[in-house]
Design a protein around this motif. Sequence first.
Motif, PDB file in Angstrom:
ATOM      1  N   VAL A 104       0.843  -1.201   0.000  1.00 43.55           N
ATOM      2  CA  VAL A 104       0.000   0.000   0.000  1.00 43.55           C
ATOM      3  C   VAL A 104       0.878   1.251   0.000  1.00 43.55           C
ATOM      4  O   VAL A 104       0.645   2.213  -0.748  1.00 43.55           O
ATOM      5  CB  VAL A 104      -0.946   0.001   1.220  1.00 43.55           C
ATOM      6  CG1 VAL A 104      -1.697   1.331   1.327  1.00 43.55           C
ATOM      7  CG2 VAL A 104      -1.945  -1.149   1.129  1.00 43.55           C
ATOM      8  N   ARG A 105       1.894   1.262   0.836  1.00 42.62           N
ATOM      9  CA  ARG A 105       2.810   2.406   0.892  1.00 42.62           C
ATOM     10  C   ARG A 105       3.434   2.674  -0.471  1.00 42.62           C
ATOM     11  O   ARG A 105       3.464   3.819  -0.946  1.00 42.62           O
ATOM     12  CB  ARG A 105       3.902   2.133   1.920  1.00 42.62           C
ATOM     13  CG  ARG A 105       4.949   3.245   2.045  1.00 42.62           C
ATOM     14  CD  ARG A 105       6.221   2.713   2.675  1.00 42.62           C
ATOM     15  NE  ARG A 105       6.817   1.648   1.846  1.00 42.62           N
ATOM     16  CZ  ARG A 105       7.810   0.866   2.245  1.00 42.62           C
ATOM     17  NH1 ARG A 105       8.318   1.006   3.455  1.00 42.62           N
ATOM     18  NH2 ARG A 105       8.294  -0.065   1.438  1.00 42.62           N
ATOM     19  N   ASP A 106       3.946   1.621  -1.126  1.00 47.30           N
ATOM     20  CA  ASP A 106       4.623   1.797  -2.409  1.00 47.30           C
ATOM     21  C   ASP A 106       3.669   2.345  -3.471  1.00 47.30           C
ATOM     22  O   ASP A 106       4.044   3.209  -4.274  1.00 47.30           O
ATOM     23  CB  ASP A 106       5.230   0.476  -2.866  1.00 47.30           C
ATOM     24  CG  ASP A 106       6.373   0.017  -1.962  1.00 47.30           C
ATOM     25  OD1 ASP A 106       6.873   0.844  -1.171  1.00 47.30           O
ATOM     26  OD2 ASP A 106       6.751  -1.172  -2.051  1.00 47.30           O
ATOM     27  N   VAL A 107       2.426   1.834  -3.492  1.00 50.02           N
ATOM     28  CA  VAL A 107       1.450   2.304  -4.476  1.00 50.02           C
ATOM     29  C   VAL A 107       1.114   3.772  -4.231  1.00 50.02           C
ATOM     30  O   VAL A 107       1.056   4.581  -5.164  1.00 50.02           O
ATOM     31  CB  VAL A 107       0.178   1.435  -4.439  1.00 50.02           C
ATOM     32  CG1 VAL A 107      -0.917   2.052  -5.311  1.00 50.02           C
ATOM     33  CG2 VAL A 107       0.479   0.021  -4.915  1.00 50.02           C
ATOM     34  N   LEU A 108       0.902   4.129  -2.967  1.00 48.76           N
ATOM     35  CA  LEU A 108       0.563   5.516  -2.659  1.00 48.76           C
ATOM     36  C   LEU A 108       1.716   6.460  -2.974  1.00 48.76           C
ATOM     37  O   LEU A 108       1.505   7.586  -3.435  1.00 48.76           O
ATOM     38  CB  LEU A 108       0.159   5.645  -1.187  1.00 48.76           C
ATOM     39  CG  LEU A 108      -1.141   4.936  -0.786  1.00 48.76           C
ATOM     40  CD1 LEU A 108      -1.349   5.020   0.722  1.00 48.76           C
ATOM     41  CD2 LEU A 108      -2.341   5.536  -1.526  1.00 48.76           C
ATOM     42  N   GLN A 109       2.933   6.008  -2.729  1.00 44.92           N
ATOM     43  CA  GLN A 109       4.087   6.856  -3.004  1.00 44.92           C
ATOM     44  C   GLN A 109       4.323   7.026  -4.503  1.00 44.92           C
ATOM     45  O   GLN A 109       4.650   8.120  -4.969  1.00 44.92           O
ATOM     46  CB  GLN A 109       5.341   6.272  -2.352  1.00 44.92           C
ATOM     47  CG  GLN A 109       5.376   6.413  -0.835  1.00 44.92           C
ATOM     48  CD  GLN A 109       6.626   5.800  -0.233  1.00 44.92           C
ATOM     49  OE1 GLN A 109       7.270   4.936  -0.818  1.00 44.92           O
ATOM     50  NE2 GLN A 109       6.979   6.237   0.964  1.00 44.92           N
ATOM     51  N   SER A 110       4.162   5.960  -5.253  1.00 45.26           N
ATOM     52  CA  SER A 110       4.471   6.015  -6.686  1.00 45.26           C
ATOM     53  C   SER A 110       3.317   6.551  -7.511  1.00 45.26           C
ATOM     54  O   SER A 110       3.526   7.063  -8.619  1.00 45.26           O
ATOM     55  CB  SER A 110       4.861   4.619  -7.193  1.00 45.26           C
ATOM     56  OG  SER A 110       3.770   3.716  -7.054  1.00 45.26           O
ATOM     57  N   GLY A 111       2.096   6.448  -6.993  1.00 47.75           N
ATOM     58  CA  GLY A 111       0.931   6.834  -7.790  1.00 47.75           C
ATOM     59  C   GLY A 111       0.718   8.323  -7.905  1.00 47.75           C
ATOM     60  O   GLY A 111       0.077   8.789  -8.848  1.00 47.75           O
ATOM     61  N   GLY A 112       1.217   9.112  -6.947  1.00 46.61           N
ATOM     62  CA  GLY A 112       1.025  10.555  -6.989  1.00 46.61           C
ATOM     63  C   GLY A 112      -0.426  10.974  -6.940  1.00 46.61           C
ATOM     64  O   GLY A 112      -0.801  12.001  -7.506  1.00 46.61           O
ATOM     65  N   MET A 113      -1.267  10.193  -6.252  1.00 51.74           N
ATOM     66  CA  MET A 113      -2.700  10.468  -6.245  1.00 51.74           C
ATOM     67  C   MET A 113      -3.162  11.231  -5.007  1.00 51.74           C
ATOM     68  O   MET A 113      -4.286  11.712  -4.957  1.00 51.74           O
ATOM     69  CB  MET A 113      -3.465   9.149  -6.348  1.00 51.74           C
ATOM     70  CG  MET A 113      -3.222   8.411  -7.645  1.00 51.74           C
ATOM     71  SD  MET A 113      -4.035   6.790  -7.661  1.00 51.74           S
ATOM     72  CE  MET A 113      -2.989   5.870  -6.535  1.00 51.74           C
ATOM     73  N   LEU A 114      -2.313  11.334  -3.994  1.00 47.42           N
ATOM     74  CA  LEU A 114      -2.697  12.013  -2.762  1.00 47.42           C
ATOM     75  C   LEU A 114      -2.371  13.497  -2.878  1.00 47.42           C
ATOM     76  O   LEU A 114      -1.274  13.869  -3.296  1.00 47.42           O
ATOM     77  CB  LEU A 114      -1.969  11.396  -1.563  1.00 47.42           C
ATOM     78  CG  LEU A 114      -2.248   9.915  -1.308  1.00 47.42           C
ATOM     79  CD1 LEU A 114      -1.416   9.402  -0.140  1.00 47.42           C
ATOM     80  CD2 LEU A 114      -3.733   9.672  -1.058  1.00 47.42           C
ATOM     81  N   ARG A 115      -3.309  14.335  -2.472  1.00 45.71           N
ATOM     82  CA  ARG A 115      -3.138  15.773  -2.628  1.00 45.71           C
ATOM     83  C   ARG A 115      -2.726  16.465  -1.330  1.00 45.71           C
ATOM     84  O   ARG A 115      -2.006  17.460  -1.373  1.00 45.71           O
ATOM     85  CB  ARG A 115      -4.433  16.386  -3.145  1.00 45.71           C
ATOM     86  CG  ARG A 115      -4.757  15.944  -4.571  1.00 45.71           C
ATOM     87  CD  ARG A 115      -6.098  16.428  -5.016  1.00 45.71           C
ATOM     88  NE  ARG A 115      -6.348  16.016  -6.403  1.00 45.71           N
ATOM     89  CZ  ARG A 115      -7.532  16.078  -6.984  1.00 45.71           C
ATOM     90  NH1 ARG A 115      -8.570  16.516  -6.305  1.00 45.71           N
ATOM     91  NH2 ARG A 115      -7.678  15.701  -8.238  1.00 45.71           N
ATOM     92  N   GLU A 116      -3.183  15.958  -0.204  1.00 45.42           N
ATOM     93  CA  GLU A 116      -2.910  16.643   1.057  1.00 45.42           C
ATOM     94  C   GLU A 116      -2.181  15.759   2.060  1.00 45.42           C
ATOM     95  O   GLU A 116      -1.900  16.189   3.167  1.00 45.42           O
ATOM     96  CB  GLU A 116      -4.212  17.159   1.673  1.00 45.42           C
ATOM     97  CG  GLU A 116      -4.906  18.192   0.800  1.00 45.42           C
ATOM     98  CD  GLU A 116      -6.100  18.827   1.501  1.00 45.42           C
ATOM     99  OE1 GLU A 116      -6.250  18.616   2.719  1.00 45.42           O
ATOM    100  OE2 GLU A 116      -6.863  19.529   0.829  1.00 45.42           O
ATOM    101  N   VAL A 117      -1.892  14.542   1.682  1.00 48.38           N
ATOM    102  CA  VAL A 117      -1.200  13.596   2.552  1.00 48.38           C
ATOM    103  C   VAL A 117       0.054  13.116   1.842  1.00 48.38           C
ATOM    104  O   VAL A 117       0.027  12.856   0.635  1.00 48.38           O
ATOM    105  CB  VAL A 117      -2.098  12.398   2.916  1.00 48.38           C
ATOM    106  CG1 VAL A 117      -1.307  11.322   3.641  1.00 48.38           C
ATOM    107  CG2 VAL A 117      -3.279  12.850   3.779  1.00 48.38           C
ATOM    108  N   GLU A 118       1.133  12.997   2.581  1.00 41.18           N
ATOM    109  CA  GLU A 118       2.368  12.423   2.044  1.00 41.18           C
ATOM    110  C   GLU A 118       2.741  11.207   2.888  1.00 41.18           C
ATOM    111  O   GLU A 118       2.893  11.317   4.102  1.00 41.18           O
ATOM    112  CB  GLU A 118       3.504  13.447   2.070  1.00 41.18           C
ATOM    113  CG  GLU A 118       4.799  12.887   1.490  1.00 41.18           C
ATOM    114  CD  GLU A 118       5.902  13.928   1.401  1.00 41.18           C
ATOM    115  OE1 GLU A 118       7.069  13.533   1.237  1.00 41.18           O
ATOM    116  OE2 GLU A 118       5.586  15.131   1.514  1.00 41.18           O
ATOM    117  N   VAL A 119       2.836  10.053   2.240  1.00 43.79           N
ATOM    118  CA  VAL A 119       3.156   8.809   2.939  1.00 43.79           C
ATOM    119  C   VAL A 119       4.670   8.601   2.881  1.00 43.79           C
ATOM    120  O   VAL A 119       5.266   8.587   1.807  1.00 43.79           O
ATOM    121  CB  VAL A 119       2.425   7.612   2.309  1.00 43.79           C
ATOM    122  CG1 VAL A 119       2.834   6.311   2.996  1.00 43.79           C
ATOM    123  CG2 VAL A 119       0.912   7.809   2.411  1.00 43.79           C
TER     124      VAL A 119
END
Length: 226
Positions: A196-211
């Motif tokens: 989950v961490r890797d997908v969130l980091q690589s996807g660039g889909m979060l606007r206000e959260v940085e994992v």
Amino acid sequence: MKHDRNLHRASRQAGHGRPKRIMTVQQALEWAFRTECAQLELPEPPDPERGQGFGFGLEYVLMQRAELGCKIDGGRYKLGDYTHEDAEVIAATVSGMPDSLGGKRMAIRVAELARAGLTPDWMPGAVPRCVPVEMKRNRHGDHATTVVVGTERVLSRGKWRTVEVRACPVTYRPYPEQIEAARRDYQAWRQALGWVRDVLQSGGMLREVEVVEGMPRARPWAKPKS
């Protein structure tokens, strides 16, 4: 078991001049499922004729993101039934858990633990101990149950008598297999969080959260090296 909670740190600027919230993947999951009450949207049951299984990859998350892009930016605080769109993206990512990591079952497990603010019980301090299989209680207290395992002839007061030979059946609790299974489950959960961490980091889909990179300990039961 509960883990330490650190306040989310501020990082680079998000939209509208707000600082991004820096979270570990576990903090991000708890924020999404516990604070924002995001819900899993799991795939349809598999179609045997088409060979489809659970787990549907990043494409689904990207489609979810496109749908979420038209929602009103509710900002930092939860209002009414509004769920922050970053929380929705996190939930959609978990919903896409691949079969190789447990698929639907693991997605539900990750979400349930995050919603409760828990980590899997890896049975800290558990050591197999030899204990009686059964205990019984009488007026003198608790005693281990014994069973007859044979007979012996003994000479008592000049006469031969047949007496029972009794033994106390024992077992080991918790079973070593129970401890091993609990720790395998913990490691499988941690591996799922890493995905989950890797997908969130690589996807660039979060606007206000940085994992960020922080993860639960790999083997919390291992003794630290001296």
